[in-house]
Design an enzyme around this catalytic site. Sequence first.
Site, PDB file in Angstrom:
ATOM      1  N   CYS A  55     -19.406   5.568  23.162  1.00 13.78           N
ATOM      2  CA  CYS A  55     -19.410   6.119  21.809  1.00 13.78           C
ATOM      3  C   CYS A  55     -18.705   7.471  21.763  1.00 13.78           C
ATOM      4  CB  CYS A  55     -20.842   6.245  21.293  1.00 13.78           C
ATOM      5  SG  CYS A  55     -21.906   7.290  22.317  1.00 13.78           S
ATOM      6  N   ASP A  56     -18.628   8.171  22.897  1.00 16.62           N
ATOM      7  CA  ASP A  56     -17.998   9.496  22.958  1.00 16.62           C
ATOM      8  C   ASP A  56     -16.501   9.428  23.233  1.00 16.62           C
ATOM      9  OD1 ASP A  56     -20.433  10.617  22.580  1.00 16.62           O
ATOM     10  OD2 ASP A  56     -20.677  11.382  24.616  1.00 16.62           O
ATOM     11  N   ARG A  57     -16.051   8.407  23.992  1.00 20.23           N
ATOM     12  CA  ARG A  57     -14.680   8.419  24.489  1.00 20.23           C
ATOM     13  C   ARG A  57     -14.187   7.011  24.796  1.00 20.23           C
ATOM     14  NH1 ARG A  57     -14.413  12.218  27.840  1.00 20.23           N
ATOM     15  NH2 ARG A  57     -16.537  12.965  27.520  1.00 20.23           N
ATOM     16  N   GLU A 119     -26.686  14.064  29.987  1.00 21.45           N
ATOM     17  CA  GLU A 119     -27.309  12.766  29.769  1.00 21.45           C
ATOM     18  C   GLU A 119     -27.076  11.851  30.976  1.00 21.45           C
ATOM     19  OE1 GLU A 119     -29.268  11.451  26.680  1.00 21.45           O
ATOM     20  OE2 GLU A 119     -29.538  13.448  27.489  1.00 21.45           O
ATOM     21  N   GLN A 125     -22.499   4.513  32.867  1.00 21.37           N
ATOM     22  CA  GLN A 125     -21.339   3.994  32.137  1.00 21.37           C
ATOM     23  C   GLN A 125     -20.086   4.003  33.013  1.00 21.37           C
ATOM     24  OE1 GLN A 125     -21.514   6.740  28.850  1.00 21.37           O
ATOM     25  NE2 GLN A 125     -22.590   5.296  27.520  1.00 21.37           N
ATOM     26  N   ALA A 195     -43.040   1.789   8.425  1.00 21.03           N
ATOM     27  CA  ALA A 195     -41.716   1.291   8.796  1.00 21.03           C
ATOM     28  C   ALA A 195     -40.611   2.295   8.502  1.00 21.03           C
ATOM     29  CB  ALA A 195     -41.437  -0.023   8.059  1.00 21.03           C
ATOM     30  N   ASP A 197     -37.688   5.134   9.160  1.00 26.01           N
ATOM     31  CA  ASP A 197     -36.599   5.145  10.142  1.00 26.01           C
ATOM     32  C   ASP A 197     -36.930   5.991  11.369  1.00 26.01           C
ATOM     33  OD1 ASP A 197     -35.111   3.519   8.532  1.00 26.01           O
ATOM     34  OD2 ASP A 197     -33.891   5.125   7.670  1.00 26.01           O
ATOM     35  N   MET A 198     -37.516   7.176  11.160  1.00 22.71           N
ATOM     36  CA  MET A 198     -37.813   8.044  12.300  1.00 22.71           C
ATOM     37  C   MET A 198     -38.878   7.432  13.193  1.00 22.71           C
ATOM     38  SD  MET A 198     -37.099  10.600  14.088  1.00 22.71           S
ATOM     39  CE  MET A 198     -35.944  11.462  13.015  1.00 22.71           C
ATOM     40  N   GLY A 199     -39.858   6.791  12.601  1.00 22.26           N
ATOM     41  CA  GLY A 199     -40.876   6.119  13.407  1.00 22.26           C
ATOM     42  C   GLY A 199     -40.272   5.013  14.244  1.00 22.26           C
TER      43      GLY A 199
END
Length: 415
Positions: A55-57, A119, A125, A195, A197-199
């Site tokens: 997703c970064d590169r 990370e 990866q 329900a 999103d953060m949960g």
Amino acid sequence: MSQAHAPRLLVVGANHRSASLSLRDQMFIDDAMVGAFLGGLKAAGLHEALVLSTCDRVEVWASHHDDDLCARLVAEAFAARTGLSPAALSGQLYEWAGPDAVRHVFTVTASLDSLVIGEPHVLGQVKTAHRLARDAGTVGPELETVLQAAYGAAKIVRSETRIGEGPVSIAAAAVQMAREVHGELGRAKGLLVGAGDMGELVAESLLAAGLSWLAVTAPRASRAETLAEALNAHVMPFETLREALAEADIVVCSMGGRTVQLTTDMIGAALKKRRRKPVFLVDAGIPGDIEPAVNRLDGAFLYDLSDLERVALEGRSGREQAARAARTVLDNEINGFLKGRAGRAAVPAIVALRQRFEESREAVLAEAGTDAALATRLLVNRLLHAPTEAMKGAAAEGAEWKAMEKTLKALFRLD
């Protein structure tokens, strides 16, 4: 860039700093397509390459004797994938060659060039990209040597610094705090109430961290069923919420209905049934779903989004400090690798020089016999003849002589 030379490392690609997200999405190559992409590069003449697509590169790490040709082949492959012309891509692609490419590979592998510094999944990866390239038959000695050295450097960075410590997101903070209450999560049971999103995000992170069992409950049964299917979790009727609370080691509440859903009395009753076995609660509702006074109950550990954001900010700050130490460690590893490689590059010439000297020695001994003075005089003259003629020629031309003179003095310590 220089043109023809011995094969060396080259990196061509785009990352979160050089290119837009939309372009990176167009360039993205999933694992199933990597073999075909590398096969196209191989058919074009690039026989040693891997592609790192995250997703970064999206980057190609390759080895070739011609930097410009290699860069052009990779740019053309990316252009074909995106439907854009190489010229349209050129402003958003970067190129690193030789030592700069080595530094880039080491830095990426050690997770010091990511959106989130430190990370640990970045190393995985890179190893996946390595494996896919090996499967495609595009890993040669240059790539293999650099990658193995980069893995070793990343391990040293992890062991000698705190670069991977501290959560950097709210969900990661929730996982860390859950572990502080319950230890490893393999034996813990979770309950997601609502329900929101953060949960859902927190629940996903807990499951990824090893949570062994999760149930979902919500006022609308259909919503709970849909979410439970997405999370591969169980469904609990909302009417059985009090009973479910008594079974849960971790409770994530994400209703956001402007009314308190979990009261002090409810959690107190659950703790009593649990015989004071602790419970970790995340209030992921906006506004809050859990009565703040729950935190005063013995055995209840309540964190709302503000608490978790504070933990995440502390984690980011800690990682930024650790990143400085990690870069120092990594610089030492990179410099050591490059110096070692440069030393190894001189070995063939040194072997050839020794062989030439030995041949001259044997010829002189055969000619001079036991006359040591004659033998040594002949040997010196023969060893110096070719260098002397080369130096005279360079001095006559002028251009290369100063560099040659400097090298000569350094080699034989004439100063």
